[in-house]
Design an enzyme around this catalytic site. Sequence first.
Site, PDB file in Angstrom:
ATOM      1  N   ARG A   5       0.516  -1.116   0.079  1.00 32.01           N
ATOM      2  CA  ARG A   5      -0.195   0.313   0.142  1.00 32.01           C
ATOM      3  C   ARG A   5       0.744   1.096  -0.076  1.00 32.01           C
ATOM      4  O   ARG A   5       1.716   1.648   0.834  1.00 32.01           O
ATOM      5  CB  ARG A   5      -0.926  -0.582   1.208  1.00 32.01           C
ATOM      6  CG  ARG A   5      -0.053  -0.233   2.727  1.00 32.01           C
ATOM      7  CD  ARG A   5      -1.827  -0.756   4.093  1.00 32.01           C
ATOM      8  NE  ARG A   5      -0.512  -0.651   5.056  1.00 32.01           N
ATOM      9  CZ  ARG A   5      -1.701  -0.886   6.303  1.00 32.01           C
ATOM     10  NH1 ARG A   5      -2.590  -0.964   6.085  1.00 32.01           N
ATOM     11  NH2 ARG A   5      -0.333  -0.588   7.074  1.00 32.01           N
TER      12      ARG A   5
ATOM     13  N   ASP B 298       1.097   5.213   0.542  1.00 31.49           N
ATOM     14  CA  ASP B 298       0.463   6.122   1.471  1.00 31.49           C
ATOM     15  C   ASP B 298      -0.426   7.888   1.043  1.00 31.49           C
ATOM     16  O   ASP B 298       0.527   7.430  -0.711  1.00 31.49           O
ATOM     17  CB  ASP B 298       0.834   7.040   2.359  1.00 31.49           C
ATOM     18  CG  ASP B 298       1.485   6.067   3.534  1.00 31.49           C
ATOM     19  OD1 ASP B 298       0.806   5.250   3.722  1.00 31.49           O
ATOM     20  OD2 ASP B 298       3.147   6.494   4.420  1.00 31.49           O
TER      21      ASP B 298
ATOM     22  N   ARG C 103      10.584   7.540   3.202  1.00 28.64           N
ATOM     23  CA  ARG C 103       9.933   9.112   3.340  1.00 28.64           C
ATOM     24  C   ARG C 103      10.896   9.205   4.386  1.00 28.64           C
ATOM     25  O   ARG C 103      11.450  10.487   4.874  1.00 28.64           O
ATOM     26  CB  ARG C 103       8.914   9.774   3.423  1.00 28.64           C
ATOM     27  CG  ARG C 103       7.813   9.500   2.091  1.00 28.64           C
ATOM     28  CD  ARG C 103       6.703   9.308   1.963  1.00 28.64           C
ATOM     29  NE  ARG C 103       6.297  10.585   2.848  1.00 28.64           N
ATOM     30  CZ  ARG C 103       4.682  11.015   3.499  1.00 28.64           C
ATOM     31  NH1 ARG C 103       4.169  10.230   3.753  1.00 28.64           N
ATOM     32  NH2 ARG C 103       5.011  12.487   4.199  1.00 28.64           N
TER      33      ARG C 103
END
Length: 247
Positions: free
Chosen positions: A49, A51, A194
Amino acid sequence: MRYFIDIAYNGTAYCGWQNQPNALAVQEVLEKALSTLLGTEIAVTGAGRTDAGVHAKQLLAHFDAEEMEDVQNLLHRLNSFLPKDISVQDIFRVKDDAHARFDAEAREYEYHITLKKDPFVEGLAYLVNNEPDVSKMNEAAQSLLKYQDFQCFSRSKTDVKTYYCTITKAHWERKENLLIFTISANRFLRNMVRAIVGTLLEIGYGKLTLEDFHKIIESKNRSNAGASAPAHGLYLTKVVYPKTIKM
């Protein structure tokens, strides 16, 4: 029959890949399109998945449907039906027990940073005002390959059984006014890329040393790492599977 579908998308308008109650997800849009065109309710399972705001150049998902003689026809119809920010690259038959998430052997991400204001990468790369020291960032990035526990880069309160990941590639390169960070691993934690990028930028700007970077990883504490880089610079670029999943 089980099929894999290879899609790409601009994640700006979506809450991410995974379905959510009160927001639009890429998974929901794809499921509705497949269900409409195939005339039956279709559920898709993704390789992972992404974000909210994160993009994908390649995300694989699987779905079950009656055997199709002309898969290319479905591909063309889907691309006509789907919104402009989602495209289907390929659809292919796989073994009935093939799983888009659990059979994936590796995943690769890129993070894009732009060094100058550019309307053609607006929303697609993170704009920074000063150029960081890429050589120092690369030195730190290479040290990631020596570790396996990356709890310090994981989103807090994430329900995972292990924080262990095997990183096989991590490097920065400059292409004109873009800095591109490429990272490959067998799996990734939520927010991991990130958080790594944000911490590497602090090294590039001289706020952290390489020694600090090692201490952050060894601390296993998210609060010691840097702030997460913005979502819009991140791309899932590749998902790798064993050749044995295909029919």
